[in-house]
Design an enzyme around this catalytic site. Structure first.
Site, PDB file in Angstrom:
ATOM      1  N   ASP A  71      63.226  56.816  86.834  1.00 12.40           N
ATOM      2  CA  ASP A  71      61.837  56.706  87.277  1.00 12.40           C
ATOM      3  C   ASP A  71      60.951  57.367  86.220  1.00 12.40           C
ATOM      4  O   ASP A  71      61.314  57.439  85.036  1.00 12.40           O
ATOM      5  CB  ASP A  71      61.698  57.318  88.686  1.00 12.40           C
ATOM      6  CG  ASP A  71      60.552  56.711  89.489  1.00 12.40           C
ATOM      7  OD1 ASP A  71      59.388  56.960  89.149  1.00 12.40           O
ATOM      8  OD2 ASP A  71      60.811  55.979  90.475  1.00 12.40           O
ATOM      9  N   ASP A  72      59.807  57.881  86.604  1.00 11.85           N
ATOM     10  CA  ASP A  72      58.835  58.436  85.655  1.00 11.85           C
ATOM     11  C   ASP A  72      59.405  59.674  84.939  1.00 11.85           C
ATOM     12  O   ASP A  72      60.399  60.249  85.381  1.00 11.85           O
ATOM     13  CB  ASP A  72      57.547  58.786  86.408  1.00 11.85           C
ATOM     14  CG  ASP A  72      56.313  58.832  85.500  1.00 11.85           C
ATOM     15  OD1 ASP A  72      56.465  58.772  84.267  1.00 11.85           O
ATOM     16  OD2 ASP A  72      55.196  58.930  86.048  1.00 11.85           O
ATOM     17  N   LYS A 147      60.770  48.909  87.045  1.00  9.52           N
ATOM     18  CA  LYS A 147      59.780  49.272  88.071  1.00  9.52           C
ATOM     19  C   LYS A 147      58.480  49.537  87.339  1.00  9.52           C
ATOM     20  O   LYS A 147      58.401  50.466  86.530  1.00  9.52           O
ATOM     21  CB  LYS A 147      60.240  50.532  88.815  1.00  9.52           C
ATOM     22  CG  LYS A 147      59.180  51.114  89.770  1.00  9.52           C
ATOM     23  CD  LYS A 147      59.709  52.354  90.478  1.00  9.52           C
ATOM     24  CE  LYS A 147      58.656  53.043  91.324  1.00  9.52           C
ATOM     25  NZ  LYS A 147      59.217  54.215  92.038  1.00  9.52           N
ATOM     26  N   ASP A 149      54.775  50.686  87.697  1.00 10.01           N
ATOM     27  CA  ASP A 149      53.870  51.388  88.610  1.00 10.01           C
ATOM     28  C   ASP A 149      52.420  51.010  88.307  1.00 10.01           C
ATOM     29  O   ASP A 149      52.155  50.293  87.340  1.00 10.01           O
ATOM     30  CB  ASP A 149      54.111  52.904  88.467  1.00 10.01           C
ATOM     31  CG  ASP A 149      53.871  53.642  89.776  1.00 10.01           C
ATOM     32  OD1 ASP A 149      53.153  53.113  90.648  1.00 10.01           O
ATOM     33  OD2 ASP A 149      54.396  54.767  89.926  1.00 10.01           O
ATOM     34  N   SER A 181      54.380  47.441  91.874  1.00 15.39           N
ATOM     35  CA  SER A 181      53.736  48.385  92.788  1.00 15.39           C
ATOM     36  C   SER A 181      52.322  47.941  93.170  1.00 15.39           C
ATOM     37  O   SER A 181      51.621  48.677  93.841  1.00 15.39           O
ATOM     38  CB  SER A 181      53.665  49.772  92.138  1.00 15.39           C
ATOM     39  OG  SER A 181      54.955  50.256  91.861  1.00 15.39           O
ATOM     40  N   ARG A 206      56.544  47.196  96.121  1.00 15.68           N
ATOM     41  CA  ARG A 206      56.254  48.342  96.973  1.00 15.68           C
ATOM     42  C   ARG A 206      54.945  48.081  97.688  1.00 15.68           C
ATOM     43  O   ARG A 206      53.896  48.049  97.072  1.00 15.68           O
ATOM     44  CB  ARG A 206      56.168  49.602  96.107  1.00 15.68           C
ATOM     45  CG  ARG A 206      57.521  50.171  95.647  1.00 15.68           C
ATOM     46  CD  ARG A 206      58.231  50.862  96.795  1.00 15.68           C
ATOM     47  NE  ARG A 206      57.227  51.626  97.546  1.00 15.68           N
ATOM     48  CZ  ARG A 206      56.644  52.734  97.108  1.00 15.68           C
ATOM     49  NH1 ARG A 206      57.011  53.276  95.978  1.00 15.68           N
ATOM     50  NH2 ARG A 206      55.701  53.329  97.811  1.00 15.68           N
ATOM     51  N   ASP A 210      54.337  55.943  99.099  1.00 13.78           N
ATOM     52  CA  ASP A 210      55.608  56.526  98.655  1.00 13.78           C
ATOM     53  C   ASP A 210      56.266  57.262  99.817  1.00 13.78           C
ATOM     54  O   ASP A 210      55.591  57.964 100.573  1.00 13.78           O
ATOM     55  CB  ASP A 210      55.369  57.572  97.559  1.00 13.78           C
ATOM     56  CG  ASP A 210      55.058  56.940  96.210  1.00 13.78           C
ATOM     57  OD1 ASP A 210      54.920  55.705  96.131  1.00 13.78           O
ATOM     58  OD2 ASP A 210      54.954  57.709  95.242  1.00 13.78           O
TER      59      ASP A 210
END
Ligand SMILES: *[C@@H]1O[C@H](CO)[C@@H](O)[C@H](O)[C@H]1NC(C)=O
Ligand SMILES: *[C@@H]1O[C@H](CO)[C@@H](O)[C@H](O)[C@H]1NC(C)=O
Ligand SMILES: *[C@@H]1O[C@H](CO)[C@@H](O)[C@H](O)[C@H]1NC(C)=O
Length: 413
Positions: A71-72, A147, A149, A181, A206, A210
């Site tokens: 992830d980030d 993913k 965002d 997202s 998404r 979150d």
């Protein structure tokens, strides 16, 4: 056998024909970058290598969890001289391609995180004005899942960038699962996202807030999906899925019973099953929930139908999902129960299939997926089913449709 509900248009990259399954770091390791003081927790190549090892050795890959995803907080704070993203050199000294090779060498697939805006949510370089070069970089690194965002970009124009990114991902020639997202950023501002555009652009998206490490967050997400199911569920199907966010099973916030509830509802919703837990230290009873083959099979059912909330009875929510096998008079159904009760004992809930809108003259075979010792039972749609369910707990049953006796006779002749 694919059941197409309404819209037949969808992204055609051959991926995500059942909901994606894997592991992602965010909900357990967030943005810990201090490897000196927290070497076992920091976002580094060591962390992802050890999770890849656990995925294979502890049975997660065999159960279907195949993506290991960053992830980030993986990137260097600045792009390199060629305008390319680079991994943080202290925490990923061997580089992302090396990590990707390691993960592929284990038979797993590799996922990474980006952000369409000027910066990622945690302040690392975003892909704005660099979409093509980032798509190319990810493909060269052997990325299988992206993913993307949506921090630091105007939510009103957000879909433009995702549609453009899909074009560049496609141009790389590498099939890359695309997790978007964009609806989250719109829906949280009260804007209804364009789900037909999502279905054409992304493999999963998404929709909403979150997840956080607590039961209230799980129930809040479940309630939102139930309230909006008529608008969302028709867009789920092979190749494109609504994503209520990661599983937090085995982390700090959920009891054993609440963890069973999250797994049951995520299975019924045909949600991506993305674990986010320390696989090195997870307690066996939580691991058993994540590895429950029958519950995973409900989630991975090839019809790909997103299940729905049906009724709340005595403060227990009941959801149903049509699954295979399909018989002449009906589908089979998975039935999930999620209790809002807090009275401290195993509550006896009593219901019939016909109260859930499930009917067939041929009857069903009922199986309790969390209690394999309970014998299978033949039932008809008016028969009372009794389930004992603990406070804020979850249970899941499978009612397998019996073939009609007429067709059995014909086949038997
Ligand atoms: C690119 O898009 C075309 C048309 O939808 C599709 O047939 C092809 O499989 C896609 N390629 C990749 C690598 O996603
Ligand atoms: C990855 O880097 C390690 C050292 O950091 C090295 O031993 C290994 O050979 C590299 N693997 C690949 C596939 O390049
Ligand atoms: C939603 O997206 C679809 C497909 O891309 C498009 O045809 C439609 O006009 C969009 N709807 C709205 C309200 O923008």
């Amino acid at each position: 056998m694919v059941c197409i509900l309404g819209n037949v248009l969808g992204l055609d990259n051959g991926l995500g024909l059942t909901p994606p399954m894997g592991w992602m770091h965010w909900q357990r390791f967030r943005c810990v970058i201090d490897c000196e003081n927290y070497p076992d927790e920091c976002i580094s190549e060591t962390l992802f290598r050890s999770m890849a090892d656990r995925m294979v050795e502890d049975g997660y890959l065999d159960a279907g969890y195949e993506y290991v995803m960053i992830d980030d907080c993986w990137a260097s704070k600045k792009r390199n001289g060629n305008g390319r993203l680079e991994a943080d050199p202290q925490r990923f000294p061997s580089g992302i391609k090396n990590l990707s090779d390691y993960i592929h060498g284990k038979g797993l697939k590799f996922g990474i995180y980006g952000d369409y805006g000027t910066y990622t949510c945690a302040g690392y370089p975003g892909s704005k004005d660099h979409l093509q070069i980032d798509a190319d970089t990810f493909a060269e690194w052997g990325v299988d899942y992206l993913k993307l965002d949506g921090c630091h970009i105007d939510y009103r124009n957000i879909e433009i960038g995702y549609i453009e990114m899909q074009k560049y991902l496609n141009k790389t020639g590498r099939p890359i699962m695309f997790s978007c997202s964009w609806p989250d950023y719109q829906e949280e501002q009260g804007v209804k996202a364009n789900y037909s555009a999502l279905q054409e652009t992304c493999n999963l998206w998404r929709n909403w807030k979150d997840i956080e490490d607590e039961w209230a967050s799980v129930t809040g997400i479940v309630d939102w999906f139930a309230e909006n199911q008529d608008r969302l569920a028709p867009f789920a199907g092979p190749g494109h899925w609504n994503d209520p966010d990661m599983l937090i099973i085995g982390d700090y916030g959920l009891s054993y019973e609440q963890s069973k509830a999250q797994m049951a509802i995520w299975a019924i919703m045909a949600a991506p099953l993305i674990m986010s837990v320390d696989l090195r230290t997870i307690e066996p009873k939580f691991r058993d929930i994540l590895l429950n083959k029958d519950v995973i099979a409900v989630n991975q059912d090839r019809l790909g139908i997103q299940g729905r909330f049906v009724i709340r009875k005595e403060r227990i929510d009941i959801w149903t999902k049509p699954v295979l096998p399909k018989e002449e008079n009906t589908n089979s159904y998975a039935i999930a129960l999620m209790s809002r009760r807090v009275d401290g004992y195993s509550y006896r809930l009593n219901f019939t299939l016909s109260q859930l809108g499930i009917k067939s003259p041929d009857g069903f075979i009922l199986k309790d997926l969390y209690h394999p010792n309970i014998p299978l039972k033949e039932i008809d749609d008016e028969e009372h089913i009794v389930v004992r369910i603990k406070p804020s707990g979850g249970e899941i049953l499978l009612a397998t449709a019996k073939p009609s006796s007429a067709s059995v006779t014909v086949e038997g002749v």
